[in-house]
Design a protein around this motif. Sequence first.
Motif, PDB file in Angstrom:
ATOM      1  N   VAL A 198       0.836  -1.204   0.000  1.00 52.72           N
ATOM      2  CA  VAL A 198       0.000   0.000   0.000  1.00 52.72           C
ATOM      3  C   VAL A 198       0.872   1.256   0.000  1.00 52.72           C
ATOM      4  O   VAL A 198       0.635   2.199  -0.771  1.00 52.72           O
ATOM      5  N   HIS A 199       1.891   1.273   0.846  1.00 53.78           N
ATOM      6  CA  HIS A 199       2.756   2.453   0.928  1.00 53.78           C
ATOM      7  C   HIS A 199       3.580   2.634  -0.348  1.00 53.78           C
ATOM      8  O   HIS A 199       3.799   3.771  -0.798  1.00 53.78           O
ATOM      9  N   ILE A 200       4.053   1.541  -0.927  1.00 56.42           N
ATOM     10  CA  ILE A 200       4.787   1.627  -2.191  1.00 56.42           C
ATOM     11  C   ILE A 200       3.889   2.213  -3.275  1.00 56.42           C
ATOM     12  O   ILE A 200       4.299   3.077  -4.062  1.00 56.42           O
ATOM     13  N   SER A 201       2.634   1.747  -3.309  1.00 53.73           N
ATOM     14  CA  SER A 201       1.678   2.245  -4.291  1.00 53.73           C
ATOM     15  C   SER A 201       1.464   3.747  -4.149  1.00 53.73           C
ATOM     16  O   SER A 201       1.440   4.488  -5.137  1.00 53.73           O
ATOM     17  N   HIS A 202       1.344   4.214  -2.908  1.00 54.51           N
ATOM     18  CA  HIS A 202       1.131   5.644  -2.674  1.00 54.51           C
ATOM     19  C   HIS A 202       2.359   6.458  -3.073  1.00 54.51           C
ATOM     20  O   HIS A 202       2.233   7.559  -3.636  1.00 54.51           O
ATOM     21  N   LEU A 203       3.548   5.943  -2.786  1.00 54.50           N
ATOM     22  CA  LEU A 203       4.771   6.649  -3.173  1.00 54.50           C
ATOM     23  C   LEU A 203       4.865   6.770  -4.691  1.00 54.50           C
ATOM     24  O   LEU A 203       5.236   7.823  -5.222  1.00 54.50           O
ATOM     25  N   ARG A 204       4.528   5.705  -5.381  1.00 56.85           N
ATOM     26  CA  ARG A 204       4.584   5.750  -6.845  1.00 56.85           C
ATOM     27  C   ARG A 204       3.619   6.787  -7.410  1.00 56.85           C
ATOM     28  O   ARG A 204       3.942   7.486  -8.376  1.00 56.85           O
ATOM     29  N   GLU A 205       2.451   6.883  -6.813  1.00 57.74           N
ATOM     30  CA  GLU A 205       1.472   7.860  -7.285  1.00 57.74           C
ATOM     31  C   GLU A 205       1.994   9.287  -7.141  1.00 57.74           C
ATOM     32  O   GLU A 205       1.587  10.187  -7.880  1.00 57.74           O
ATOM     33  N   ILE A 207       5.475  10.158  -7.106  1.00 63.73           N
ATOM     34  CA  ILE A 207       6.748  10.479  -7.761  1.00 63.73           C
ATOM     35  C   ILE A 207       6.885   9.932  -9.176  1.00 63.73           C
ATOM     36  O   ILE A 207       7.728  10.411  -9.932  1.00 63.73           O
ATOM     37  N   GLU A 208       6.074   8.954  -9.536  1.00 63.00           N
ATOM     38  CA  GLU A 208       6.210   8.346 -10.857  1.00 63.00           C
ATOM     39  C   GLU A 208       5.291   9.021 -11.876  1.00 63.00           C
ATOM     40  O   GLU A 208       4.154   9.369 -11.572  1.00 63.00           O
ATOM     41  N   LEU A 209       5.795   9.191 -13.092  1.00 62.40           N
ATOM     42  CA  LEU A 209       4.964   9.720 -14.165  1.00 62.40           C
ATOM     43  C   LEU A 209       3.975   8.672 -14.651  1.00 62.40           C
ATOM     44  O   LEU A 209       2.847   8.985 -15.015  1.00 62.40           O
ATOM     45  N   ASP A 210       4.403   7.413 -14.639  1.00 59.84           N
ATOM     46  CA  ASP A 210       3.557   6.307 -15.060  1.00 59.84           C
ATOM     47  C   ASP A 210       3.656   5.216 -14.004  1.00 59.84           C
ATOM     48  O   ASP A 210       4.665   4.516 -13.917  1.00 59.84           O
ATOM     49  N   LYS A 212       2.216   2.443 -13.831  1.00 62.50           N
ATOM     50  CA  LYS A 212       2.207   1.091 -14.377  1.00 62.50           C
ATOM     51  C   LYS A 212       3.590   0.682 -14.888  1.00 62.50           C
ATOM     52  O   LYS A 212       3.890  -0.507 -15.009  1.00 62.50           O
ATOM     53  N   GLN A 213       4.405   1.668 -15.187  1.00 59.20           N
ATOM     54  CA  GLN A 213       5.782   1.423 -15.592  1.00 59.20           C
ATOM     55  C   GLN A 213       6.702   2.329 -14.775  1.00 59.20           C
ATOM     56  O   GLN A 213       7.271   3.288 -15.290  1.00 59.20           O
ATOM     57  N   PRO A 214       6.840   2.033 -13.478  1.00 59.75           N
ATOM     58  CA  PRO A 214       7.621   2.907 -12.592  1.00 59.75           C
ATOM     59  C   PRO A 214       9.095   2.975 -12.981  1.00 59.75           C
ATOM     60  O   PRO A 214       9.700   1.969 -13.348  1.00 59.75           O
ATOM     61  N   LYS A 215       9.626   4.166 -12.888  1.00 61.59           N
ATOM     62  CA  LYS A 215      11.019   4.404 -13.258  1.00 61.59           C
ATOM     63  C   LYS A 215      11.945   4.395 -12.051  1.00 61.59           C
ATOM     64  O   LYS A 215      13.117   4.036 -12.164  1.00 61.59           O
ATOM     65  N   TYR A 216      11.417   4.781 -10.894  1.00 65.96           N
ATOM     66  CA  TYR A 216      12.269   4.940  -9.716  1.00 65.96           C
ATOM     67  C   TYR A 216      12.094   3.814  -8.698  1.00 65.96           C
ATOM     68  O   TYR A 216      13.086   3.256  -8.203  1.00 65.96           O
ATOM     69  N   ILE A 217      10.865   3.502  -8.340  1.00 68.75           N
ATOM     70  CA  ILE A 217      10.620   2.417  -7.388  1.00 68.75           C
ATOM     71  C   ILE A 217      10.176   1.194  -8.177  1.00 68.75           C
ATOM     72  O   ILE A 217       9.024   1.094  -8.602  1.00 68.75           O
ATOM     73  N   ARG A 218      11.083   0.288  -8.378  1.00 67.52           N
ATOM     74  CA  ARG A 218      10.830  -0.851  -9.249  1.00 67.52           C
ATOM     75  C   ARG A 218      10.463  -2.098  -8.443  1.00 67.52           C
ATOM     76  O   ARG A 218      10.988  -2.321  -7.353  1.00 67.52           O
TER      77      ARG A 218
END
Length: 231
Positions: A198-205, A207-210, A212-218
């Motif tokens: 859940v926390h990873i998902s929120h972080l991606r929302e 900082i990531e542009l996409d 579904k294809q995260p660039k930073y948190i893989r």
Amino acid sequence: MEKILVIEDDVSIVTLLTFHLEKEGYTVTTATDGLEGLNLVQTEKPNFILLDLMLPGMDGIEICKALRMERIYTPILILTAKDDLFDKVLSLELGADDYITKPFNIREVMARIKAILRRTKLTTIDQLADTSFQVGPLKLSIENYEAAFGDRRLNLTRREFELLLHLVKNQGTVLTRDQLLQDVWSYDSAGDSRIVDVHISHLREKIELDTKQPKYIRTIRGKGYKFEVTS
């Protein structure tokens, strides 16, 4: 010893928690109404909050939201009788540190409290060594619990900040969910890995542009997560 505020309208649960908390040496203050509990946070300034979701006056989700909006980052453990993942996820999204479902094992509650308090203290100690980090466009200020991505300030909860900081400190290293539970949540044994997801998902929302294809948190399939900045 730490002061703990219990906001819970079930008197039998309040009695149980108070007995075991005081037995462990904590100072306990209680409230059976949401508005009363919110006021006690301001006046008593507890080190930890045990917060029920279903409360008269003001529910736990609203209390959590109000505290975090006022930048009050006292650790919060949610107590919920609901088996509703939405409410649990929403609680974490609003800044709660963890949740536990009723009926609960009192020993598990005590262990969760100790783990969260221990992690809070360790984070404070870490601040003495390093006060800021920058990796690529990401900037973290430990002293102020603030983060920015380029010129954009990130609105992170305390736990999201701690998780992101830990990922950044271990840039390029794959961290399993169990490792993250131990290092960020201070769980000595395996906990609910959904908390990490859940926390990873929120972080991606944030900082990531996409997402579904995260660039930073893989996501490293079958292993865990890795933070990296590539050119």
